[in-house]
Design an enzyme around this catalytic site. Structure first.
Site, PDB file in Angstrom:
ATOM      1  N   ASP A 185      39.190  25.202  36.458  1.00 57.71           N
ATOM      2  CA  ASP A 185      38.209  25.471  35.764  1.00 57.71           C
ATOM      3  C   ASP A 185      38.026  26.443  34.484  1.00 57.71           C
ATOM      4  O   ASP A 185      38.882  27.171  34.454  1.00 57.71           O
ATOM      5  CB  ASP A 185      37.244  25.895  36.721  1.00 57.71           C
ATOM      6  CG  ASP A 185      35.558  26.025  35.989  1.00 57.71           C
ATOM      7  OD1 ASP A 185      35.122  24.888  35.732  1.00 57.71           O
ATOM      8  OD2 ASP A 185      35.258  27.161  35.911  1.00 57.71           O
ATOM      9  N   GLU A 225      40.367  21.648  32.705  1.00 58.26           N
ATOM     10  CA  GLU A 225      39.090  21.650  32.200  1.00 58.26           C
ATOM     11  C   GLU A 225      38.784  22.272  30.976  1.00 58.26           C
ATOM     12  O   GLU A 225      38.258  23.307  31.005  1.00 58.26           O
ATOM     13  CB  GLU A 225      38.098  21.789  33.358  1.00 58.26           C
ATOM     14  CG  GLU A 225      36.622  21.418  33.113  1.00 58.26           C
ATOM     15  CD  GLU A 225      35.757  22.422  32.471  1.00 58.26           C
ATOM     16  OE1 GLU A 225      34.632  22.157  32.108  1.00 58.26           O
ATOM     17  OE2 GLU A 225      35.999  23.712  32.741  1.00 58.26           O
TER      18      GLU A 225
HETATM   19  C1  GLC Z   1      32.996  24.814  33.901  1.00 52.91           C
HETATM   20  C2  GLC Z   1      32.169  23.860  34.738  1.00 52.91           C
HETATM   21  C3  GLC Z   1      30.746  24.445  34.668  1.00 52.91           C
HETATM   22  C4  GLC Z   1      30.513  25.779  34.873  1.00 52.91           C
HETATM   23  C5  GLC Z   1      31.540  26.542  33.940  1.00 52.91           C
HETATM   24  C6  GLC Z   1      31.791  28.040  34.432  1.00 52.91           C
HETATM   25  O1  GLC Z   1      32.819  24.570  32.654  1.00 52.91           O
HETATM   26  O2  GLC Z   1      32.621  22.470  34.687  1.00 52.91           O
HETATM   27  O3  GLC Z   1      30.030  23.657  35.495  1.00 52.91           O
HETATM   28  O4  GLC Z   1      29.459  26.207  34.457  1.00 52.91           O
HETATM   29  O5  GLC Z   1      33.085  26.025  34.227  1.00 52.91           O
HETATM   30  O6  GLC Z   1      32.591  28.163  35.377  1.00 52.91           O
END
Ligand code: GLC
Length: 631
Positions: free
Chosen positions: A266, A308
């Site tokens: 993440d 991500e």
């Molecule tokens: C990523 C997740 C999102 C979250 C962020 C902080 O972008 O997909 O949903 O708010 O990280 O953890």
């Protein structure tokens, strides 16, 4: 020399040690605990491999021997991302739903965060208070292990998150830091006063400007400021401290040994901060990911890692590794650029901006791949570059304004029902929330009882899905989209959610209604069975596996995007008409890439076409797509 991933553990360890040491020492050589921490890191790798179960080692071996070159490039994979509680209640219950996924053709499940997270300040589970304990809302670690075993028996794949950038303010480290323990304050970015936070904030963009302005939070118990880039309850971890790296790698290995096939890292763009920068995509963040990748490859090589990184296209591509590190960082990244560009094309009916981004996206190295998607739990950010819009002949400001208005229902004549998310009053930036179906006009069509508009919106849904199923990468659907879920506005009544409109597209599945997927004639059935057919097609056409084998067709018509997927003598032409009118392209489009087919079979409509002369046209109805194989 044998590629690193096929060697034995001992060979992998020995041949990687030098690079692990280089990377580690580039961060920690001068840290007072650096030497000791390096020893601990090596022990951790040994211990993780020693503890890896026999069946996971066997699965590692199978994956390493798989064709194409990497198991995750396969056209056989198709994923779905879901919130366990909103989908079916619990992890235990999810075991009973595996037939549903198999029926659809989904064999990879991304469970949205299931580890402990405070209900009232959770960010959908992305504020983790215990990385090893399954939150009781979803069940227990035992349930998760049973689910994994059952999925493995069925040859399904599991994807989980590691939230690397921050912990919840209720994580044990944060609790101790708040109480004043220096050792734990050193796990985060703590400051005595506003001097340094002010310096950082001069160049740091805000992520949630409405719900969580600024990037630091005052902690009154210890009278200090802590860095909180996302919400004020998500404290950023400080990877300048080798203990933080080791502890988080230990958590990564914990997930690997649970049987995770793809680990979604993440927000990796944020893991390194430097004053005077945007604190995103810094070279050190890439080096940390390379270090994670090589450690994973040594100890638990069957686990792929996914970045991500929802950032600009030329930054996303770097997460695969570049230069001497090409294909040595993350195996996967989200194709967030393509996703947003499909929404752009759908609103404008024009594919030129999409085309303007492709030369960057095609730079993805061989042996790595995308997660392709149309919707996920997050908002849609128009994160491609202004020059792409300009190159396509539009004015970037006006173009983005139009898209935001179009999807938030503020554009006259737009059938889309969504909302603006994270509006920044100062910069005018905003992102878009809304479910696939509602953004494609299904909600408005149903509300207006407009049969023709229903058909149109279903066609748009399938067009969007088809493109992400065939463009190359592993498609990741979002739960509910397989049956046309509309926006769910119940989040407005929940205090823990009402401040965040991303909840409008995170539905609670009503299984009574969902039974319609089996009832011919219903909208749910049309969308479900069509999606099922698309997945089946993807799996039956080997050339769809991502071997970096995509060539865009020359733009013969700005409303139609088309690409060729080819390997040896196998070829498939995929064409997508984003406009609300029928469009045509010259048959010459099919003859440009080293082949002159005379007959084409469309796998989608199951029709044959005789290829005509260059002065004749192939016609595509509005919002239609074709998966054409030369016969
Ligand atoms: C990523 C997740 C999102 C979250 C962020 C902080 O972008 O997909 O949903 O708010 O990280 O953890």
């Amino acid at each position: 020399m044998k590629p690193l991933f096929i060697r034995s553990y001992k060979e992998r360890f020995q041949s990687s040690l030098g690079e692990i040491s280089n990377l580690y020492n580039s961060f920690y050589a001068y840290h007072p605990n650096g030497r000791e921490a390096f020893g601990e890191l090596l022990e951790l790798i040994e211990k993780t491999f020693a503890e890896r179960s026999a069946h996971l080692k066997e699965r590692d071996a199978q994956k390493l021997n798989a064709e194409p070159a990497h198991w995750f490039l396969s056209n056989d994979l198709c994923g779905m991302s879901l919130y366990v509680d909103r989908f079916c209640g619990s992890i235990d219950e999810l075991k009973n739903e595996l037939d549903y996924f198999e029926k659809l053709g989904v064999n990879l499940l991304h469970l949205m965060p299931v580890f402990e997270s405070p209900a009232e300040a959770s960010d959908g589970g992305y504020a983790v208070s215990n990385f090893r304990k399954v939150d009781k809302r979803f069940g227990t670690l035992e349930d998760l292990k049973e689910l994994e075993a059952e999925m493995r028996n069925r040859n399904m794949y599991l994807m989980l998150d590691i939230v690397l950038n921050h912990t919840s303010d209720q994580h044990e480290w944060a609790v101790k830091a708040r109480q004043g323990e220096k050792v734990y304050q050193d796990h985060y970015y703590f400051f005595d006063d506003r001097a340094e936070p002010d310096e950082y904030e001069r160049s740091m963009p805000e992520i949630f400007p409405e719900a969580a302005p600024g990037s630091f939070t005052y902690i009154k118990e210890c009278k200090k400021w802590v860095m909180t880039v996302f919400h004020n309850y998500q404290w950023d971890l400080n990877y300048r401290n080798p203990r933080v790296f080791n502890e988080m790698l230990d958590n990564i290995f914990f997930y690997a040994n649970l049987g995770v096939d793809i680990l979604r890292i993440d927000a990796p763009a944020f893991i390194w901060k430097e004053k005077g920068t945007r604190c995103q995509n810094l070279p050190q963040a890439h080096a940390l990911l390379q270090l994670i990748k090589i450690c994973v490859q040594v100890a638990t090589p069957g686990m792929a890692i996914l970045a991500e990184a929802i950032v600009r296209p030329h930054e996303i591509i770097k997460y695969f590794g570049e230069n001497d590190k090409e294909a040595e960082e993350c195996d996967y990244a989200y194709n967030a650029t393509q996703m947003a560009l499909q929404w752009d094309a759908l609103a404008t009916g024009d594919t030129r901006v999409m085309m303007a981004a492709q030369d960057i996206l095609l730079r993805k190295p061989f042996g790595t791949t995308w997660i392709t998607y149309t919707r996920c739990h997050d908002d849609i950010g128009l994160g491609y570059d202004d020059y792409m819009i300009d190159n396509a002949g539009f004015t970037s400001y006006e173009h983005k304004k139009f898209l935001k208005e179009y999807y938030s229902g503020n554009y006259n004549g737009s059938p889309a029902k969504g909302a603006l998310f994270a509006v920044n009053e100062r910069t005018g930036d905003a992102r878009i929330s809304g479910s696939l179906a509602s953004l494609c006009g299904l909600e408005a069509a149903i509300n207006n009882n407009d049969a023709a508009a229903i058909v149109l919106s279903v066609n748009k849904i399938l067009l969007m899905q088809a493109m992400s199923f065939f463009i190359g990468g592993t498609p990741m659907m979002f739960y509910g989209d397989e049956s046309g879920y509309l926006n769910d506005y119940s989040y407005l009544d929940d205090e823990g959610k009402s401040y965040d409109n991303r909840w409008m597209h995170r539905p609670v599945i009503d299984w009574n209604k969902n039974e319609n997927v089996d009832k011919p004639g219903t909208i749910e059935h049309i969308i479900f069975s069509s999606t099922q057919k698309l997945i089946g097609l993807r799996k039956s056409i080997p050339v769809i596996a991502d071997k970096k084998n995509l060539t865009w067709l020359r733009p013969h018509n700005i409303h139609v995007a088309g690409f060729l997927r080819a390997w040896d003598d196998d070829r498939v032409y995929c064409l997508f008409n984003f406009s609300n009118r029928k469009q045509s392209i010259t048959w010459y489009a099919f003859k440009e890439n080293g082949m002159r087919p005379t007959k084409l079979y469309d796998h989608w409509s199951e029709q044959y076409f005789d290829v005509g002369g260059d002065n004749e046209y192939f016609v595509l109805p509005s919002y239609s797509f074709f998966i054409l194989e030369p016969k």
